[in-house]
Design a protein around this motif. Structure first.
Motif, PDB file in Angstrom:
ATOM      1  N   GLN A 156      81.248  55.921  31.171  1.00  0.00           N
ATOM      2  CA  GLN A 156      80.589  57.186  31.502  1.00  0.00           C
ATOM      3  C   GLN A 156      81.255  57.879  32.683  1.00  0.00           C
ATOM      4  O   GLN A 156      81.378  59.106  32.711  1.00  0.00           O
ATOM      5  N   LEU A 157      81.717  57.083  33.657  1.00  0.00           N
ATOM      6  CA  LEU A 157      82.322  57.670  34.849  1.00  0.00           C
ATOM      7  C   LEU A 157      83.762  58.120  34.605  1.00  0.00           C
ATOM      8  O   LEU A 157      84.264  59.016  35.295  1.00  0.00           O
ATOM      9  N   ASP A 158      84.434  57.460  33.665  1.00  0.00           N
ATOM     10  CA  ASP A 158      85.789  57.846  33.281  1.00  0.00           C
ATOM     11  C   ASP A 158      86.743  57.899  34.479  1.00  0.00           C
ATOM     12  O   ASP A 158      87.496  58.858  34.666  1.00  0.00           O
ATOM     13  N   TRP A 159      86.702  56.854  35.303  1.00  0.00           N
ATOM     14  CA  TRP A 159      87.613  56.764  36.433  1.00  0.00           C
ATOM     15  C   TRP A 159      88.975  56.258  35.978  1.00  0.00           C
ATOM     16  O   TRP A 159      89.110  55.693  34.886  1.00  0.00           O
ATOM     17  N   ASP A 160      89.985  56.396  36.816  1.00  0.00           N
ATOM     18  CA  ASP A 160      91.312  55.894  36.470  1.00  0.00           C
ATOM     19  C   ASP A 160      91.285  54.366  36.424  1.00  0.00           C
ATOM     20  O   ASP A 160      90.376  53.717  36.953  1.00  0.00           O
ATOM     21  N   GLU A 161      92.300  53.776  35.799  1.00  0.00           N
ATOM     22  CA  GLU A 161      92.295  52.337  35.536  1.00  0.00           C
ATOM     23  C   GLU A 161      92.273  51.513  36.819  1.00  0.00           C
ATOM     24  O   GLU A 161      91.598  50.495  36.897  1.00  0.00           O
ATOM     25  N   HIS A 162      93.014  51.949  37.838  1.00  0.00           N
ATOM     26  CA  HIS A 162      93.034  51.184  39.090  1.00  0.00           C
ATOM     27  C   HIS A 162      91.647  51.142  39.721  1.00  0.00           C
ATOM     28  O   HIS A 162      91.174  50.068  40.122  1.00  0.00           O
ATOM     29  N   ARG A 163      91.003  52.278  39.798  1.00  0.00           N
ATOM     30  CA  ARG A 163      89.662  52.340  40.401  1.00  0.00           C
ATOM     31  C   ARG A 163      88.672  51.520  39.578  1.00  0.00           C
ATOM     32  O   ARG A 163      87.870  50.769  40.135  1.00  0.00           O
ATOM     33  N   SER A 164      88.743  51.652  38.254  1.00  0.00           N
ATOM     34  CA  SER A 164      87.840  50.891  37.379  1.00  0.00           C
ATOM     35  C   SER A 164      88.070  49.391  37.517  1.00  0.00           C
ATOM     36  O   SER A 164      87.122  48.600  37.513  1.00  0.00           O
ATOM     37  N   MET A 165      89.340  48.992  37.645  1.00  0.00           N
ATOM     38  CA  MET A 165      89.657  47.571  37.762  1.00  0.00           C
ATOM     39  C   MET A 165      89.055  46.979  39.025  1.00  0.00           C
ATOM     40  O   MET A 165      88.504  45.878  39.012  1.00  0.00           O
ATOM     41  N   ARG A 166      89.156  47.708  40.135  1.00  0.00           N
ATOM     42  CA  ARG A 166      88.595  47.211  41.401  1.00  0.00           C
ATOM     43  C   ARG A 166      87.066  47.090  41.304  1.00  0.00           C
ATOM     44  O   ARG A 166      86.476  46.145  41.820  1.00  0.00           O
ATOM     45  N   VAL A 167      86.428  48.053  40.658  1.00  0.00           N
ATOM     46  CA  VAL A 167      84.975  48.007  40.498  1.00  0.00           C
ATOM     47  C   VAL A 167      84.581  46.855  39.581  1.00  0.00           C
ATOM     48  O   VAL A 167      83.644  46.089  39.877  1.00  0.00           O
ATOM     49  N   ARG A 168      85.288  46.701  38.480  1.00  0.00           N
ATOM     50  CA  ARG A 168      84.972  45.638  37.523  1.00  0.00           C
ATOM     51  C   ARG A 168      85.067  44.260  38.180  1.00  0.00           C
ATOM     52  O   ARG A 168      84.184  43.421  38.022  1.00  0.00           O
ATOM     53  N   GLU A 169      86.126  44.022  38.925  1.00  0.00           N
ATOM     54  CA  GLU A 169      86.277  42.709  39.540  1.00  0.00           C
ATOM     55  C   GLU A 169      85.221  42.493  40.628  1.00  0.00           C
ATOM     56  O   GLU A 169      84.744  41.359  40.819  1.00  0.00           O
ATOM     57  N   PHE A 170      84.843  43.581  41.335  1.00  0.00           N
ATOM     58  CA  PHE A 170      83.775  43.449  42.331  1.00  0.00           C
ATOM     59  C   PHE A 170      82.485  43.010  41.663  1.00  0.00           C
ATOM     60  O   PHE A 170      81.765  42.147  42.175  1.00  0.00           O
ATOM     61  N   VAL A 302      85.113  40.065  62.470  1.00  0.00           N
ATOM     62  CA  VAL A 302      85.072  40.140  61.017  1.00  0.00           C
ATOM     63  C   VAL A 302      83.984  39.213  60.504  1.00  0.00           C
ATOM     64  O   VAL A 302      83.968  38.019  60.813  1.00  0.00           O
ATOM     65  N   TYR A 303      83.090  39.769  59.743  1.00  0.00           N
ATOM     66  CA  TYR A 303      81.992  39.001  59.172  1.00  0.00           C
ATOM     67  C   TYR A 303      82.413  38.307  57.872  1.00  0.00           C
ATOM     68  O   TYR A 303      82.044  37.181  57.587  1.00  0.00           O
ATOM     69  N   ALA A 304      83.220  39.034  57.073  1.00  0.00           N
ATOM     70  CA  ALA A 304      83.688  38.471  55.806  1.00  0.00           C
ATOM     71  C   ALA A 304      85.096  38.949  55.515  1.00  0.00           C
ATOM     72  O   ALA A 304      85.523  40.002  55.975  1.00  0.00           O
ATOM     73  N   ILE A 305      85.826  38.143  54.737  1.00  0.00           N
ATOM     74  CA  ILE A 305      87.178  38.459  54.282  1.00  0.00           C
ATOM     75  C   ILE A 305      87.123  38.538  52.764  1.00  0.00           C
ATOM     76  O   ILE A 305      86.597  37.622  52.113  1.00  0.00           O
ATOM     77  N   ARG A 306      87.649  39.608  52.192  1.00  0.00           N
ATOM     78  CA  ARG A 306      87.614  39.766  50.737  1.00  0.00           C
ATOM     79  C   ARG A 306      89.003  40.076  50.197  1.00  0.00           C
ATOM     80  O   ARG A 306      89.688  40.957  50.708  1.00  0.00           O
ATOM     81  N   GLN A 307      89.391  39.342  49.150  1.00  0.00           N
ATOM     82  CA  GLN A 307      90.669  39.545  48.476  1.00  0.00           C
ATOM     83  C   GLN A 307      90.454  40.252  47.151  1.00  0.00           C
ATOM     84  O   GLN A 307      89.663  39.802  46.318  1.00  0.00           O
ATOM     85  N   GLN A 308      91.138  41.356  46.942  1.00  0.00           N
ATOM     86  CA  GLN A 308      91.071  42.073  45.681  1.00  0.00           C
ATOM     87  C   GLN A 308      92.195  41.614  44.746  1.00  0.00           C
ATOM     88  O   GLN A 308      93.128  40.938  45.161  1.00  0.00           O
TER      89      GLN A 308
END
Length: 452
Positions: A156-170, A302-308
């Motif tokens: 529905q949001l139709d974002w670009d693949e890079h943005r969608s990939m980061r959201v999906r993995e999150f 730093v409270y947390a470290i996150r790897q994408q």
């Protein structure tokens, strides 16, 4: 029930209520029933109380292997109990795998730290997505998985693949870290309860103080593994290697993994309203990995470290527990597919894998840890996992439906039986309180847990 045992020659000890399991749900029910004047016995298979609340102590350090947090102290009877018992707490709010709100160091798929502006934009993307996701979940057809509603929202949001990939993995990591399940296996509504009211706190002196204080003065029989529960209109009994314990009522608080195992039976079988709900819940795969280091190599504040990216497929989030432990300590989780994949690995193999991920970000500054703890809840016969989650096709009401009194004699309680706060100590405590009130037939104030 007494006639049956007399006929087959079984030695029976009789109580008003038998409680199976000395976790927080069982101890809560037992203490409230005892405060109401009942004779109560608690049967516990382990050699300790607390169940999945378990603290180990080595030297000057301690580790909460199971439950660690109160997830939201506002209007929470668990927080009231902890305060009444004088237990020390430290604020440490993790907040539903939040994208921001705390100083979080994000690292890109290439291993470079995101700037503050980049991290802010990413968090904004997640917040925007969550707003649309809530609508997709609310309108999703029965039998939808969390993965499906995520993909529907991205379409529905139709974002670009890079943005969608980061959201999906999150979102994948969110389901893993919140429920120890892959997002294809979690029902679309599996995170509906995922809201935090107020600060979250942890326990520098160990969470097990709660269980120990609740058990004080109760008749708790350790090393009494219950293998069979019998119930009838006139009472119930629990069979152990040390004898059979009969009562007018019985409260069973063993985890879903034990309830569904072949080594634990309930006769006659549970009615459909209970058994169908139980069938739709499963125990997860969720393990903690604590790493104490000689020196701190990550950034201050730093409270947390996150790897994408793909590099964070398994080890994607580390939490700085230094303020709680008093020494440089990071906590990460093996959850869902990762937990299943490394289940047969030694602690050393798991730690080596985690260190490879950390050295990708911090290089040779990462030393060998001088103390390591890896939990093994999947292999614990008394739990068979960390906590329960909603499989695809389940319903939020399945939690409460499991607690439907059976014949006004048998009562199930535990974290999996409370809809509003499943998978938490708060849910366990509230479910034990509900079981006690169902048995005595009137309201029992929570403060009976601490007012002697």
């Amino acid at each position: 029930m007494e006639n049956l045992h007399r006929q087959i020659g079984v030695m029976v000890t009789h109580f008003d209520t038998v409680v199976v399991g000395a976790g927080i749900a069982g101890l809560t029910a037992a203490r409230l029933l005892a405060s109401d004047g009942q004779s109560v016995v608690v049967l516990e298979a382990r050699d300790r109380v607390g169940g999945r609340v378990w603290t180990s102590r080595m030297g000057d350090g301690l580790v909460d292997h199971g439950a660690s947090w109160i997830h939201g102290i506002d209007d929470n009877p668990l927080a009231d109990l902890v305060n009444a018992l004088g237990m020390r707490t430290v604020e440490f709010t993790v907040g539903s795998y939040q994208p921001d709100g705390r100083p979080i160091a994000y690292y890109s798929a290439q291993g470079t730290r995101l700037t503050d502006d980049e991290a802010t934009r990413f968090a904004g993307t997640i917040h925007t997505f969550n707003g649309h996701l809530a609508k997709a979940i609310a309108t999703s057809p029965p039998g939808s998985s969390f993965a499906q509603v995520v993909e529907t929202t991205l379409t529905q949001l139709d974002w670009d693949e890079h943005r969608s990939m980061r959201v999906r993995e999150f979102m994948q990591h969110r389901t893993e870290e919140q429920y120890g399940a892959w997002f294809d296996d979690l029902d679309a509504h599996g995170l509906d309860d995922d809201a935090i009211d107020g600060d979250e706190v942890v326990f520098p002196d160990g969470y097990d103080v709660l269980a120990t204080r609740l058990a004080d003065g109760l008749d708790v029989r350790l090393g009494h593994e219950v293998t069979r529960v019998l119930w009838a209109d006139d009472g119930a009994s629990a069979e152990t290697a040390h004898g059979t314990f009969a009562a007018d009522q019985i409260v069973v608080t063993v985890p879903v993994g034990v309830l569904k195992s072949s080594g634990f039976t309930i006769e006659p079988p549970l009615p459909d309203i209970v058994s169908d709900s139980l069938d739709r819940l499963e125990m997860n795969a969720f393990e903690k990995v604590f790493l104490r280091f000689p020196h701190k190599f990550w950034d201050d504040g730093v409270y947390a470290i996150r790897q994408q990216g793909e590099a964070g497929r398994w080890w994607h989030s580390w939490y700085d527990l230094s303020a709680v432990h008093g020494t440089p300590t990071l906590l990460t989780f093996a959850a869902g597919p990762c937990a299943r994949a490394v289940r047969e690995w030694s602690d050393a193999q798991i730690v080596d894998s985690v260190l490879v991920a950390l050295r990708r970000l911090f290089g040779e500054r990462v030393e060998q840890p001088d103390q390591v703890h890896v939990t093994r809840w999947q292999d614990d016969p008394c739990s068979r996992g960390s906590y329960a989650y909603m499989t695809v096709g389940s319903d939020r009401n399945d939690h409460d439906a499991m607690a439907t009194p059976v014949g006004n004699v048998l009562h199930l309680a535990g974290e999996a039986t409370w809809t509003e706060d499943p998978a938490t100590v708060t849910g366990a405590l509230k479910s034990g309180h509900r079981a006690a009130e169902n048995i005595v037939g009137h309201e029992v104030p929570y403060d009976h847990l601490w007012v002697r």
